[in-house]
Scaffold this motif. Structure first.
Motif, PDB file in Angstrom:
ATOM      1  N   ASP A  45       0.821  -1.213   0.000  1.00 38.77           N
ATOM      2  CA  ASP A  45       0.000   0.000   0.000  1.00 38.77           C
ATOM      3  C   ASP A  45       0.853   1.260   0.000  1.00 38.77           C
ATOM      4  O   ASP A  45       1.696   1.460   0.887  1.00 38.77           O
ATOM      5  CB  ASP A  45      -0.908  -0.010   1.227  1.00 38.77           C
ATOM      6  CG  ASP A  45      -1.871   1.172   1.263  1.00 38.77           C
ATOM      7  OD1 ASP A  45      -2.171   1.720   0.172  1.00 38.77           O
ATOM      8  OD2 ASP A  45      -2.310   1.554   2.357  1.00 38.77           O
ATOM      9  N   LEU A  46       0.614   2.109  -0.988  1.00 36.49           N
ATOM     10  CA  LEU A  46       1.267   3.416  -1.068  1.00 36.49           C
ATOM     11  C   LEU A  46       0.340   4.542  -0.649  1.00 36.49           C
ATOM     12  O   LEU A  46       0.771   5.693  -0.569  1.00 36.49           O
ATOM     13  CB  LEU A  46       1.729   3.682  -2.513  1.00 36.49           C
ATOM     14  CG  LEU A  46       2.714   2.691  -3.120  1.00 36.49           C
ATOM     15  CD1 LEU A  46       2.961   3.046  -4.596  1.00 36.49           C
ATOM     16  CD2 LEU A  46       4.021   2.688  -2.354  1.00 36.49           C
ATOM     17  N   GLU A  47      -0.931   4.212  -0.357  1.00 39.59           N
ATOM     18  CA  GLU A  47      -1.924   5.271  -0.139  1.00 39.59           C
ATOM     19  C   GLU A  47      -2.215   5.538   1.332  1.00 39.59           C
ATOM     20  O   GLU A  47      -1.416   6.155   2.040  1.00 39.59           O
ATOM     21  CB  GLU A  47      -3.214   4.942  -0.897  1.00 39.59           C
ATOM     22  CG  GLU A  47      -4.124   6.152  -1.046  1.00 39.59           C
ATOM     23  CD  GLU A  47      -5.599   5.794  -1.121  1.00 39.59           C
ATOM     24  OE1 GLU A  47      -6.395   6.683  -1.462  1.00 39.59           O
ATOM     25  OE2 GLU A  47      -5.967   4.654  -0.819  1.00 39.59           O
ATOM     26  N   ASP A  48      -3.343   5.072   1.831  1.00 42.06           N
ATOM     27  CA  ASP A  48      -3.840   5.500   3.138  1.00 42.06           C
ATOM     28  C   ASP A  48      -2.925   5.165   4.311  1.00 42.06           C
ATOM     29  O   ASP A  48      -2.927   5.861   5.321  1.00 42.06           O
ATOM     30  CB  ASP A  48      -5.221   4.895   3.398  1.00 42.06           C
ATOM     31  CG  ASP A  48      -6.326   5.625   2.650  1.00 42.06           C
ATOM     32  OD1 ASP A  48      -6.039   6.691   2.068  1.00 42.06           O
ATOM     33  OD2 ASP A  48      -7.467   5.127   2.638  1.00 42.06           O
ATOM     34  N   SER A  49      -2.159   4.071   4.207  1.00 40.55           N
ATOM     35  CA  SER A  49      -1.330   3.666   5.338  1.00 40.55           C
ATOM     36  C   SER A  49       0.029   4.360   5.370  1.00 40.55           C
ATOM     37  O   SER A  49       0.844   4.075   6.251  1.00 40.55           O
ATOM     38  CB  SER A  49      -1.115   2.142   5.315  1.00 40.55           C
ATOM     39  OG  SER A  49      -0.340   1.768   4.193  1.00 40.55           O
ATOM     40  N   VAL A  50       0.258   5.261   4.425  1.00 42.72           N
ATOM     41  CA  VAL A  50       1.559   5.940   4.332  1.00 42.72           C
ATOM     42  C   VAL A  50       1.379   7.434   4.551  1.00 42.72           C
ATOM     43  O   VAL A  50       0.599   8.087   3.848  1.00 42.72           O
ATOM     44  CB  VAL A  50       2.221   5.691   2.953  1.00 42.72           C
ATOM     45  CG1 VAL A  50       3.582   6.386   2.880  1.00 42.72           C
ATOM     46  CG2 VAL A  50       2.360   4.192   2.692  1.00 42.72           C
ATOM     47  N   ALA A  51       2.090   7.979   5.531  1.00 45.12           N
ATOM     48  CA  ALA A  51       2.018   9.413   5.825  1.00 45.12           C
ATOM     49  C   ALA A  51       2.582  10.210   4.652  1.00 45.12           C
ATOM     50  O   ALA A  51       3.490   9.746   3.945  1.00 45.12           O
ATOM     51  CB  ALA A  51       2.807   9.730   7.091  1.00 45.12           C
ATOM     52  N   PRO A  52       2.060  11.426   4.412  1.00 50.98           N
ATOM     53  CA  PRO A  52       2.535  12.228   3.275  1.00 50.98           C
ATOM     54  C   PRO A  52       4.048  12.391   3.229  1.00 50.98           C
ATOM     55  O   PRO A  52       4.648  12.325   2.141  1.00 50.98           O
ATOM     56  CB  PRO A  52       1.835  13.573   3.491  1.00 50.98           C
ATOM     57  CG  PRO A  52       0.575  13.215   4.209  1.00 50.98           C
ATOM     58  CD  PRO A  52       0.934  12.078   5.112  1.00 50.98           C
ATOM     59  N   ALA A  53       4.671  12.555   4.374  1.00 50.45           N
ATOM     60  CA  ALA A  53       6.120  12.772   4.397  1.00 50.45           C
ATOM     61  C   ALA A  53       6.910  11.530   3.993  1.00 50.45           C
ATOM     62  O   ALA A  53       8.095  11.624   3.670  1.00 50.45           O
ATOM     63  CB  ALA A  53       6.551  13.233   5.785  1.00 50.45           C
ATOM     64  N   LYS A  54       6.249  10.372   4.003  1.00 47.89           N
ATOM     65  CA  LYS A  54       6.946   9.121   3.705  1.00 47.89           C
ATOM     66  C   LYS A  54       6.590   8.549   2.334  1.00 47.89           C
ATOM     67  O   LYS A  54       6.992   7.445   1.998  1.00 47.89           O
ATOM     68  CB  LYS A  54       6.641   8.089   4.790  1.00 47.89           C
ATOM     69  CG  LYS A  54       7.177   8.482   6.162  1.00 47.89           C
ATOM     70  CD  LYS A  54       6.937   7.380   7.183  1.00 47.89           C
ATOM     71  CE  LYS A  54       7.523   7.749   8.545  1.00 47.89           C
ATOM     72  NZ  LYS A  54       7.307   6.679   9.551  1.00 47.89           N
ATOM     73  N   LYS A  55       5.820   9.303   1.563  1.00 44.31           N
ATOM     74  CA  LYS A  55       5.353   8.784   0.279  1.00 44.31           C
ATOM     75  C   LYS A  55       6.514   8.453  -0.668  1.00 44.31           C
ATOM     76  O   LYS A  55       6.519   7.404  -1.321  1.00 44.31           O
ATOM     77  CB  LYS A  55       4.423   9.799  -0.396  1.00 44.31           C
ATOM     78  CG  LYS A  55       3.100  10.041   0.317  1.00 44.31           C
ATOM     79  CD  LYS A  55       2.124   8.910   0.137  1.00 44.31           C
ATOM     80  CE  LYS A  55       0.741   9.293   0.664  1.00 44.31           C
ATOM     81  NZ  LYS A  55      -0.212   8.174   0.603  1.00 44.31           N
ATOM     82  N   GLN A  56       7.488   9.334  -0.779  1.00 48.33           N
ATOM     83  CA  GLN A  56       8.588   9.100  -1.709  1.00 48.33           C
ATOM     84  C   GLN A  56       9.397   7.870  -1.295  1.00 48.33           C
ATOM     85  O   GLN A  56       9.756   7.040  -2.129  1.00 48.33           O
ATOM     86  CB  GLN A  56       9.497  10.325  -1.796  1.00 48.33           C
ATOM     87  CG  GLN A  56      10.646  10.181  -2.798  1.00 48.33           C
ATOM     88  CD  GLN A  56      10.169   9.828  -4.200  1.00 48.33           C
ATOM     89  OE1 GLN A  56       9.194  10.393  -4.702  1.00 48.33           O
ATOM     90  NE2 GLN A  56      10.845   8.883  -4.842  1.00 48.33           N
ATOM     91  N   HIS A  57       9.670   7.765  -0.008  1.00 43.66           N
ATOM     92  CA  HIS A  57      10.379   6.579   0.477  1.00 43.66           C
ATOM     93  C   HIS A  57       9.567   5.320   0.192  1.00 43.66           C
ATOM     94  O   HIS A  57      10.126   4.284  -0.211  1.00 43.66           O
ATOM     95  CB  HIS A  57      10.637   6.712   1.978  1.00 43.66           C
ATOM     96  CG  HIS A  57      11.176   5.471   2.608  1.00 43.66           C
ATOM     97  ND1 HIS A  57      12.432   4.972   2.327  1.00 43.66           N
ATOM     98  CD2 HIS A  57      10.610   4.598   3.508  1.00 43.66           C
ATOM     99  CE1 HIS A  57      12.621   3.856   3.027  1.00 43.66           C
ATOM    100  NE2 HIS A  57      11.540   3.614   3.741  1.00 43.66           N
TER     101      HIS A  57
END
Length: 286
Positions: free
Chosen positions: A37-49
């Motif tokens: 999951d790249l969406e809801d379970s990932v905080a905005p600051a961690k999206k690129q990582h």
């Protein structure tokens, strides 16, 4: 890719992309489809990582016991565009791409336009989770590259300001199941969010199957056996379906009876669908 193999992919689970230590357990959990999951379970600051590390999820795809996929961010958002750019460069590709917040066929076409190549065409599933999506489903299911629909109760209930119980969600669920059936697509129901209530999960799974859903998402590995059991045809279902198909063939598909019940072509079609879902391999009823 045809959507037909996915009719036996009944139990779905996802793992947050940053949780690399949980990748192996998700892929070996008994799920039929496992998503990173790249969406809801990932905080905005961690999206690129997350989009950088998520490629590892697909390293051993050939030996995995389930279909592996990704839940990207909505393609109309910047993070969704970045996800597509990243995925197009991955050496190991997802078999399934779950597209959130789909509200038009164009959303699916956009994802296909970026990801499809001469030798790669992933299964594309539209996550239906807004009132507008429910209104637009007749056009969404006509997208050329769509393989199925997934219903999301949490976002849908939040948009309506209503509860997530069976009755408040019944209309939307019915529309999703009906629209999927009209387009011969797979329909996967939303997860049941009470992790320790397996009786509640069983009841909801039975109701969703009765509406026409082919499977259901899970939020915990402990839910997977219940989901797999309830969406698979039982041995009694298979035995009766075989009897109906055999009787239909002997009658030339005319009105007939099995165990005192009058049967016609709609019943023959349903029996054939049970055997197809079970992989029972009978010849089609003509």
């Amino acid at each position: 890719m045809s959507a037909l193999p996915l009719r036996v992919a009944r139990a779905w689970i996802s793992v947050p992309a940053p949780a690399v230590n949980r990748y192996a357990s998700a892929k070996n959990s008994g799920a039929h489809v496992a998503l990173v999951d790249l969406e809801d379970s990932v905080a905005p600051a961690k999206k690129q990582h997350a989009r950088t590390i998520a490629e590892r999820f697909f390293d051993d795809q050939a030996t995995s016991g389930c279909l592996l996929g990704v839940r990207m961010n909505a393609p109309v958002l910047l993070d969704g565009i970045k996800d597509l750019a990243a995925m197009s460069g991955w050496s190991s590709k997802p078999a399934v791409v779950l597209v959130p917040k789909v509200e038009s066929a164009r959303d699916i076409e956009l994802v296909a336009g970026v990801l499809d190549t001469a030798d790669y065409r992933p299964y594309l599933f539209a996550l239906i989770e807004t009132p507008r999506a429910i209104e637009e489903l007749p056009s969404i299911v006509r997208a050329a590259r769509i393989s199925g629909l997934v219903f999301g109760t949490a976002d849908y209930a939040a948009a309506l300001g209503c509860g997530m119980g069976w009755e408040p969600m019944l209309h939307a669920r019915s529309v999703v199941a009906n629209s999927a059936a009209a387009a011969a697509l797979v329909a996967i129901d939303s997860p049941y969010f009470q992790m320790d209530d397996l009786d509640g999960l069983r009841q909801e799974a039975e109701r969703a199957k009765a509406l026409g859903f082919h499977g259901k998402g899970a939020i915990h590995t402990g839910q997977l056996p219940v989901i797999a059991e309830h969406f698979a045809p039982s041995q009694d279902d298979i035995t009766r379906a075989r009897a109906i198909v055999a009787t239909a063939q002997n009658s030339g598909s005319n009105i007939t009876s099995v165990d005192g019940h009058m049967l016609g072509r709609p019943f023959f079609t349903m029996a054939r669908a049970v055997l197809e879902a079970a992989g029972a391999g009978e010849e089609p009823v003509r």
